[in-house]
Enzyme design. Structure first.
Site, PDB file in Angstrom:
ATOM      1  N   TYR A   9      45.135  48.152  37.555  1.00 36.71           N
ATOM      2  CA  TYR A   9      46.080  47.732  38.599  1.00 36.71           C
ATOM      3  C   TYR A   9      47.208  46.923  38.002  1.00 36.71           C
ATOM      4  CZ  TYR A   9      42.401  48.487  42.119  1.00 36.71           C
ATOM      5  OH  TYR A   9      41.451  49.016  42.929  1.00 36.71           O
ATOM      6  N   GLU A 129      34.907  47.729  50.704  1.00 37.95           N
ATOM      7  CA  GLU A 129      34.826  46.308  50.354  1.00 37.95           C
ATOM      8  C   GLU A 129      34.524  45.444  51.564  1.00 37.95           C
ATOM      9  OE1 GLU A 129      38.625  45.302  48.516  1.00 37.95           O
ATOM     10  OE2 GLU A 129      39.676  46.745  49.753  1.00 37.95           O
ATOM     11  N   ASP A 156      36.149  41.165  47.939  1.00 39.21           N
ATOM     12  CA  ASP A 156      36.308  41.234  49.395  1.00 39.21           C
ATOM     13  C   ASP A 156      34.959  41.379  50.091  1.00 39.21           C
ATOM     14  OD1 ASP A 156      39.248  41.443  50.508  1.00 39.21           O
ATOM     15  OD2 ASP A 156      39.251  42.438  48.564  1.00 39.21           O
ATOM     16  N   HIS A 223      43.771  43.840  33.488  1.00 41.71           N
ATOM     17  CA  HIS A 223      44.534  43.325  32.340  1.00 41.71           C
ATOM     18  C   HIS A 223      44.459  44.341  31.200  1.00 41.71           C
ATOM     19  CE1 HIS A 223      45.643  40.721  28.962  1.00 41.71           C
ATOM     20  NE2 HIS A 223      46.266  39.965  29.864  1.00 41.71           N
ATOM     21  N   ASP A 270      11.606  66.987  31.186  1.00 42.73           N
ATOM     22  CA  ASP A 270      11.604  68.029  32.213  1.00 42.73           C
ATOM     23  C   ASP A 270      12.921  67.971  32.991  1.00 42.73           C
ATOM     24  OD1 ASP A 270      11.168  65.848  33.759  1.00 42.73           O
ATOM     25  OD2 ASP A 270       9.371  66.588  34.759  1.00 42.73           O
TER      26      ASP A 270
HETATM   27  N1  COA Z   1      49.229  45.908  33.715  1.00 41.11           N
HETATM   28  C1  COA Z   1      50.162  46.076  32.740  1.00 41.11           C
HETATM   29  N2  COA Z   1      50.562  45.064  31.946  1.00 41.11           N
HETATM   30  C2  COA Z   1      50.016  43.866  32.137  1.00 41.11           C
HETATM   31  C3  COA Z   1      49.029  43.640  33.120  1.00 41.11           C
HETATM   32  C4  COA Z   1      48.649  44.726  33.928  1.00 41.11           C
HETATM   33  N3  COA Z   1      47.734  44.575  34.886  1.00 41.11           N
HETATM   34  N4  COA Z   1      48.637  42.356  33.068  1.00 41.11           N
HETATM   35  C5  COA Z   1      49.336  41.779  32.088  1.00 41.11           C
HETATM   36  N5  COA Z   1      50.179  42.673  31.513  1.00 41.11           N
HETATM   37  C6  COA Z   1      51.110  42.440  30.397  1.00 41.11           C
HETATM   38  C7  COA Z   1      51.961  41.218  30.637  1.00 41.11           C
HETATM   39  O1  COA Z   1      53.129  41.548  31.345  1.00 41.11           O
HETATM   40  C8  COA Z   1      52.235  40.748  29.237  1.00 41.11           C
HETATM   41  O2  COA Z   1      53.261  41.584  28.699  1.00 41.11           O
HETATM   42  P1  COA Z   1      54.331  41.002  27.629  1.00 41.11           P
HETATM   43  O3  COA Z   1      53.510  40.467  26.499  1.00 41.11           O
HETATM   44  O4  COA Z   1      55.165  42.180  27.271  1.00 41.11           O
HETATM   45  O5  COA Z   1      55.073  39.940  28.364  1.00 41.11           O
HETATM   46  C9  COA Z   1      50.964  41.098  28.498  1.00 41.11           C
HETATM   47  O6  COA Z   1      50.341  42.129  29.255  1.00 41.11           O
HETATM   48  C10 COA Z   1      50.006  39.931  28.379  1.00 41.11           C
HETATM   49  O7  COA Z   1      49.751  39.400  29.654  1.00 41.11           O
HETATM   50  P2  COA Z   1      49.101  37.959  29.838  1.00 41.11           P
HETATM   51  O8  COA Z   1      50.113  36.908  29.514  1.00 41.11           O
HETATM   52  O9  COA Z   1      47.815  37.894  29.102  1.00 41.11           O
HETATM   53  O10 COA Z   1      48.755  37.945  31.380  1.00 41.11           O
HETATM   54  P3  COA Z   1      49.598  37.291  32.547  1.00 41.11           P
HETATM   55  O11 COA Z   1      49.261  35.817  32.598  1.00 41.11           O
HETATM   56  O12 COA Z   1      51.022  37.664  32.429  1.00 41.11           O
HETATM   57  O13 COA Z   1      48.995  37.989  33.833  1.00 41.11           O
HETATM   58  C11 COA Z   1      47.533  38.568  35.594  1.00 41.11           C
HETATM   59  C12 COA Z   1      47.686  37.788  34.281  1.00 41.11           C
HETATM   60  C13 COA Z   1      46.102  38.496  36.057  1.00 41.11           C
HETATM   61  C14 COA Z   1      48.466  37.961  36.634  1.00 41.11           C
HETATM   62  C15 COA Z   1      47.954  40.034  35.302  1.00 41.11           C
HETATM   63  O14 COA Z   1      47.077  40.538  34.326  1.00 41.11           O
HETATM   64  C16 COA Z   1      48.006  40.954  36.509  1.00 41.11           C
HETATM   65  O15 COA Z   1      49.018  40.974  37.198  1.00 41.11           O
HETATM   66  N6  COA Z   1      46.944  41.737  36.747  1.00 41.11           N
HETATM   67  C17 COA Z   1      46.901  42.688  37.844  1.00 41.11           C
HETATM   68  C18 COA Z   1      46.778  41.972  39.166  1.00 41.11           C
HETATM   69  C19 COA Z   1      46.652  42.934  40.316  1.00 41.11           C
HETATM   70  O16 COA Z   1      47.287  43.966  40.351  1.00 41.11           O
HETATM   71  N7  COA Z   1      45.785  42.589  41.283  1.00 41.11           N
HETATM   72  C20 COA Z   1      45.520  43.439  42.394  1.00 41.11           C
HETATM   73  C21 COA Z   1      44.385  44.395  42.160  1.00 41.11           C
HETATM   74  S1  COA Z   1      42.812  43.614  41.985  1.00 41.11           S
HETATM   75 MG    MG Z   2      40.347  44.074  47.774  1.00 42.28          MG
END
Ligand code: COA
Ligand code: MG
Length: 290
Positions: A9, A129, A156, A223, A270
């Site tokens: 995601y 969920e 959830d 992530h 089996d």
């Molecule tokens: N998809 C693609 N790229 C991602 C990513 C993801 N889910 N999460 C982090 N990255 C990228 C960041 O942009 C960063 O890129 P950069 O080095 O070019 O700037 C790199 O990976 C490292 O990220 P990091 O600093 O470790 O994480 P963060 O603090 O920026 O973000 C979260 C942490 C949890 C906010 C982030 O991982 C995220 O948005 N996850 C998805 C959340 C989501 O969609 N939730 C709903 C569904 S459950």
């Molecule tokens: Mg949910």
């Protein structure tokens, strides 16, 4: 069915993360408009996702979009913006019953008919969920021929049933197990819960391996660092593939001689073990290892 080992995601309003996702060799990229997006950014998320679908090359990754729940104030705008950009599939969150899936199915069919697209070209995945979603699993699993997978949403679900999340996850075990069972009963893939502690990769590996052993086809991730460990966990090893091939070949040879159960390496083999071996080979094939 295609491999859906890791489903990553990212918030749909974050174009940088969408671009980044295309570099990760992940099976499924799921651009979110729901809980990962602030309410005042829903519009930006829809527009960003539509633009990304039209202009970015996602390589071999499946292009999925998580819409807002059916019945929410956002859903009509979500579909109006996103379906014309032709994602590979729509992920429906907080699914409570079959009617909600049928409603989305009908909306998509309308676009397909109007545009002369192949009917059924856009697939559906449902996130279960809530307690009522678990109770309605049989009708949900059989609701639409577009439906290819069920996703288990642990956070959830825990909130809905009043459970407190623990590291081991025993409090959601019944629901997690029910989801994988109903998915198998109706020929759907089952995609396991997120591990929100994205820095603890050893714990992720343990949880992913548990999911494999329970019968899940894949796992949701949030992530980039989670993608490779999860895809690895859900890919059969060379040794497992070779063992499975041995079992299937030995079974076929014994069947030809009119024998059902037989012994291999001191263990009885089996039909159920052969079925598991065949399923493992199927997963290896989907992951491109055979
Ligand atoms: N998809 C693609 N790229 C991602 C990513 C993801 N889910 N999460 C982090 N990255 C990228 C960041 O942009 C960063 O890129 P950069 O080095 O070019 O700037 C790199 O990976 C490292 O990220 P990091 O600093 O470790 O994480 P963060 O603090 O920026 O973000 C979260 C942490 C949890 C906010 C982030 O991982 C995220 O948005 N996850 C998805 C959340 C989501 O969609 N939730 C709903 C569904 S459950
Ligand atoms: Mg949910």
């Amino acid at each position: 069915m295609r491999a859906r080992r890791a489903l990553l995601y990212m918030p749909g309003d974050d174009l940088h993360k969408i671009h980044n996702a295309t570099t990760l060799d992940v099976d499924c990229v799921c651009m979110d408009t729901e809980d990962g997006v602030a309410i005042n950014h829903k519009k930006i998320a829809r527009e960003t996702i539509a633009e990304a679908l039209r202009t970015i090359d996602f390589g071999r990754s499946e292009r999925l979009v998580r819409i807002n729940p059916v019945g929410s104030v956002f859903i009509e705008d979500d579909l109006r913006n996103i379906i014309p950009a032709r994602p590979d599939g729509i992920v429906i969150p907080k699914v409570k019953d079959a009617d909600q899936i049928n409603w989305v199915n009908d909306q998509i069919s309308r676009y397909e008919e109007q545009n002369n697209w192949l009917i059924g070209s856009i697939i559906l995945i449902a996130i279960i969920e809530s307690a009522i979603g678990i109770v309605h699993l049989p009708e949900i699993a059989t609701s639409s021929s577009r439906l290819e997978a069920l996703i288990f949403g642990a956070e959830d679900l825990a909130a809905d049933i009043g459970a407190e999340r623990s590291k081991s996850g025993w409090e959601v075990f019944y629901a997690r197990s029910a989801l994988v069972t109903y998915a198998a009963a109706y020929g759907l893939q089952a995609i396991d819960m997120v591990n929100i502690d994205f820095q603890d990769i050893p714990a992720l590996r343990v949880q992913a391996t548990q999911g494999v052993k329970m019968g899940f086809s894949g796992k949701q991730v949030i992530h980039p660092n989670q993608v490779q460990p999860v895809q690895e966990a859900f890919t059969p090893s060379d040794e497992q593939i070779s063992d499975a091939q041995t079992i299937v070949e030995a079974f076929n040879a014994h069947q030809a001689e009119g024998r059902g159960a037989f012994a291999e390496d001191g263990k009885m083999i089996d039909a159920p073990l052969v079925k598991s071996a065949q399923a493992l080979l199927e997963r290896a094939r989907a992951a491109g290892k055979i």
